[in-house]
Design a protein around this motif. Sequence first.
Motif, short mmCIF file in Angstrom:
data_model
loop_
_atom_site.label_atom_id
_atom_site.label_comp_id
_atom_site.label_asym_id
_atom_site.label_seq_id
_atom_site.Cartn_x
_atom_site.Cartn_y
_atom_site.Cartn_z
N VAL A 15 22.68 -31.11 -25.15
CA VAL A 15 22.86 -29.86 -25.89
C VAL A 15 24.32 -29.57 -26.22
O VAL A 15 24.63 -28.50 -26.76
CB VAL A 15 22.23 -28.66 -25.14
N HIS A 19 30.00 -24.66 -26.96
CA HIS A 19 29.13 -23.52 -26.65
C HIS A 19 28.17 -23.15 -27.78
O HIS A 19 27.51 -22.13 -27.70
CB HIS A 19 29.98 -22.30 -26.27
N TRP A 22 23.89 -26.08 -28.98
CA TRP A 22 22.51 -25.88 -28.52
C TRP A 22 21.74 -24.91 -29.40
O TRP A 22 20.51 -24.87 -29.35
CB TRP A 22 22.51 -25.41 -27.06
N GLY A 29 16.07 -27.64 -26.32
CA GLY A 29 16.89 -26.91 -25.35
C GLY A 29 17.09 -27.66 -24.05
O GLY A 29 18.08 -27.46 -23.34
N ASN A 30 16.15 -28.56 -23.70
CA ASN A 30 16.27 -29.30 -22.44
C ASN A 30 16.76 -30.73 -22.66
O ASN A 30 16.59 -31.59 -21.78
CB ASN A 30 14.92 -29.31 -21.70
N PRO A 67 27.07 -25.73 -22.17
CA PRO A 67 25.68 -26.00 -21.80
C PRO A 67 25.36 -27.41 -21.30
O PRO A 67 24.71 -27.56 -20.27
CB PRO A 67 24.91 -25.66 -23.10
N PHE B 170 17.60 -20.87 -16.75
CA PHE B 170 17.98 -21.25 -18.12
C PHE B 170 17.02 -20.68 -19.17
O PHE B 170 16.06 -21.33 -19.57
CB PHE B 170 18.02 -22.77 -18.25
N ARG B 172 17.69 -20.19 -22.28
CA ARG B 172 17.94 -20.92 -23.53
C ARG B 172 17.43 -20.10 -24.73
O ARG B 172 16.67 -20.60 -25.55
CB ARG B 172 17.24 -22.28 -23.51
N ARG B 174 17.93 -18.56 -28.06
CA ARG B 174 18.83 -18.69 -29.21
C ARG B 174 19.12 -17.32 -29.84
O ARG B 174 20.22 -17.07 -30.33
CB ARG B 174 18.23 -19.63 -30.26
N THR B 178 21.81 -16.74 -25.19
CA THR B 178 21.90 -16.90 -23.73
C THR B 178 21.31 -18.24 -23.31
O THR B 178 20.09 -18.42 -23.30
CB THR B 178 21.13 -15.78 -23.00
N PHE B 179 22.17 -19.17 -22.97
CA PHE B 179 21.69 -20.47 -22.47
C PHE B 179 21.39 -20.36 -20.98
O PHE B 179 20.31 -20.72 -20.52
CB PHE B 179 22.74 -21.55 -22.73
#
Lengths: 444, 444
Positions: A15, A19, A22, A29-30, A67, B170, B172, B174, B178-179
């Motif tokens: 990711v 910053h 992602w 996201g993973n 991330p 996490f 995540r 978008r 906030t990751f």
Amino acid sequence: MAKRQLHLGAILEGVGADHHSWLDPDLPGNASIDINWYIEQARLAEAAKFDLIFIVDSPYITPDTAPHFLNRLEPLTLLSAVAASTSHIGLVGTLTTSYWEPYNVARQFASLDHISRGRAGWNVVTTGLEGAALNYGRDAHFEHGVRYARAREFVEVVQGLWDSYEDDAFPRDRASGTFLDKSKQHRLDHKGTHFSVAGPLALSRSRQGQPVIFQAGDSSEGRALGAAIAEGTFAASQDFESGSAYYADLKARAAALGRNPDHIIVMPGLVPTIAETDEEARAVAEAAQGALSIDKLLTQVGRFFNYHDFSKYELDAPFPDLSGVTLNSYKGGAERVIRIAAEEKLTLRQAAYRFGQWTSPFVGSPETVANEIERWFTGRAADGFNLRVTRPRDFALFREKVVPILQERGLFRSDYADDTLRGHLGLPVPQHRHAQPPVAIAAE
Amino acid sequence: MAKRQLHLGAILEGVGADHHSWLDPDLPGNASIDINWYIEQARLAEAAKFDLIFIVDSPYITPDTAPHFLNRLEPLTLLSAVAASTSHIGLVGTLTTSYWEPYNVARQFASLDHISRGRAGWNVVTTGLEGAALNYGRDAHFEHGVRYARAREFVEVVQGLWDSYEDDAFPRDRASGTFLDKSKQHRLDHKGTHFSVAGPLALSRSRQGQPVIFQAGDSSEGRALGAAIAEGTFAASQDFESGSAYYADLKARAAALGRNPDHIIVMPGLVPTIAETDEEARAVAEAAQGALSIDKLLTQVGRFFNYHDFSKYELDAPFPDLSGVTLNSYKGGAERVIRIAAEEKLTLRQAAYRFGQWTSPFVGSPETVANEIERWFTGRAADGFNLRVTRPRDFALFREKVVPILQERGLFRSDYADDTLRGHLGLPVPQHRHAQPPVAIAAE
């Protein structure tokens, strides 16, 4: 001597080391903790005939870390899993010499080299982040010069252990009951300034002899180490001029040490922004930059200075005086920021936009990007490039549109001619230090 | 509570931990360094619904070391490659707490746990061989008691690092950018007798929460450690009586520490010799033993005593007085040899045949071997077995003839009911130490 060929690597950074990557909806996201994401990217790079994939690393995080670094697979285990699912592409992992034992490092990379049938590479780093010390029972990180002295001796030990067995040490002759020819097992008995390691290592050499050594540091100590030990470097060059200066300097340093400069492959990072036309690509790149928040950029700049907090300074005042701040972190990068900020009289805000993100000259149509690559390659600013592939769209366009142009121009292979990493990079198999009589080295 | 189920593991030891297995013409001479051999064995074990494969290890060799140990893949890299080529079977690797950094160990096993989607296990050892110290910059190996104290603290640190992130750390998200939910990242800040580690680790928990902890030591320190930390043990029991005594002792020790004794799975080693009839199997076993040379057997016995040279003693005299020899090696095994040799007044030759090879009560027809397994299981000498599969013929007969009998009797699964190692072993997912509010634990 064979025609000089371009080399391509793919930096798999999940990711992203920043910053904002992602937020791309095409990026899972993973990605950083999903082995299937890495396997898929490696297979895509292999289908495009890349030389290698590359995994970055560092052993320290805070809540403010970018991330990808926060939550990611570890390089050796990751690459071993990818090895089992690929057949040709090189597998290069980063590992610090500051907080590992040489015996364990030698074993794991040699094991990866066997598992991948000769495709392993080790990117030797010394760790830039002060805080790492606290994860390894030390109050303070090693001083910059000590880190590099340790790294050099560490690599020497590891390479010595990799030659524990001559290539014909195991007759495995059932008739005579001889599994090992004991005369071909060698202890290292290294006793140096920083390490003392007896050996032998319980692993024979692979099809490429030994894993390939990479290095990336750009400080003067980093360049000296690279010139001495590296067979490939991942340079940080962000424009043609600094790239060609680095290239000339590194090759000259290697030659001065009696090394063949062709056996140190210079591969700067490359972040492409590709679109149908140059105008479109520039618009995409500018929109991406405009979307970045200033505090994220300041955090990124802070990383060069051991996470120094830049948010306390006035944004539109001149770049702050950092004479009290330690440079025992990413020294090469930090020195560059200070130097350019002074030369160009940058404000903190300008410096944040300049250094808090990767600015890339590789923006344009596939033709334009291929032209720029050719310019760097033929102009001796690069022997190849290490591609950041965080943006799925740009990675796809690079493979599908740029690579075919490079192939048509005869700069890049259309198929693999070999199946080891040394083979791809045109590097010789290192002669075994105990081999008798010496094997003749092919004319170059 | 679910019906108690037998557990089966397969010890993949390549060309063997002794000096004769490699002579078997069915066993490839390069088995120990060929990832495809391991992948094939793991897939065979998975097709037979085994709980796990197990990789032994030790970080020291001499020219006289047994073939598998001389030249073999390293456990973490090996298991990561196998993970990518299997889907259900547990992956357990040995790693010493004496010569690694807890931060690196925590990362690599956690990474294997992600790569395998919750199938990783760590067999915690302290290293029995004095010579290992010389590969790690030390003049002498840690004293036996210190090794076990370090091991305990080491595991505590690693398990603490494995809980660096709460399971919902996490988001995540978008939309909000906030990751990471920073409140759910935790530093460990461990400062103990042997280790000081700040954390956090850059890896979240896997589907099984944390890798499963195994342990194998049989000295009193080894048993105390196992009772405290192990969720499975690979006991060395060679007969039903010693097996049931060990079982009772270990479970009692665990209970005394407030642990649920069902959450420590006892799996002795099992070396089968299987044939159509009992007579045939006994003949095969006796022929195999008769083929062993006395000097190889003496070397094997010497391994319990830090490679003590037994060839200098009279073979048919009483087992020598070893009061001057250090027991800081495989102490549990060495003490057992000395005790039994004295009790039964063995000569050195008799002791060599008794302890220089694995003597197995699992010799006979498939029915006989299944009966003996059932006797140990129902008689509480074992919760399962860890099968040595060096002889391809016996591994095949075990899978094809013995396993179906165990399945028919309802002792062993006919298919996987789960796809994590904890799931196979009936072990709970460890609750996260920072989870708020506490998650209700299912009734047992």
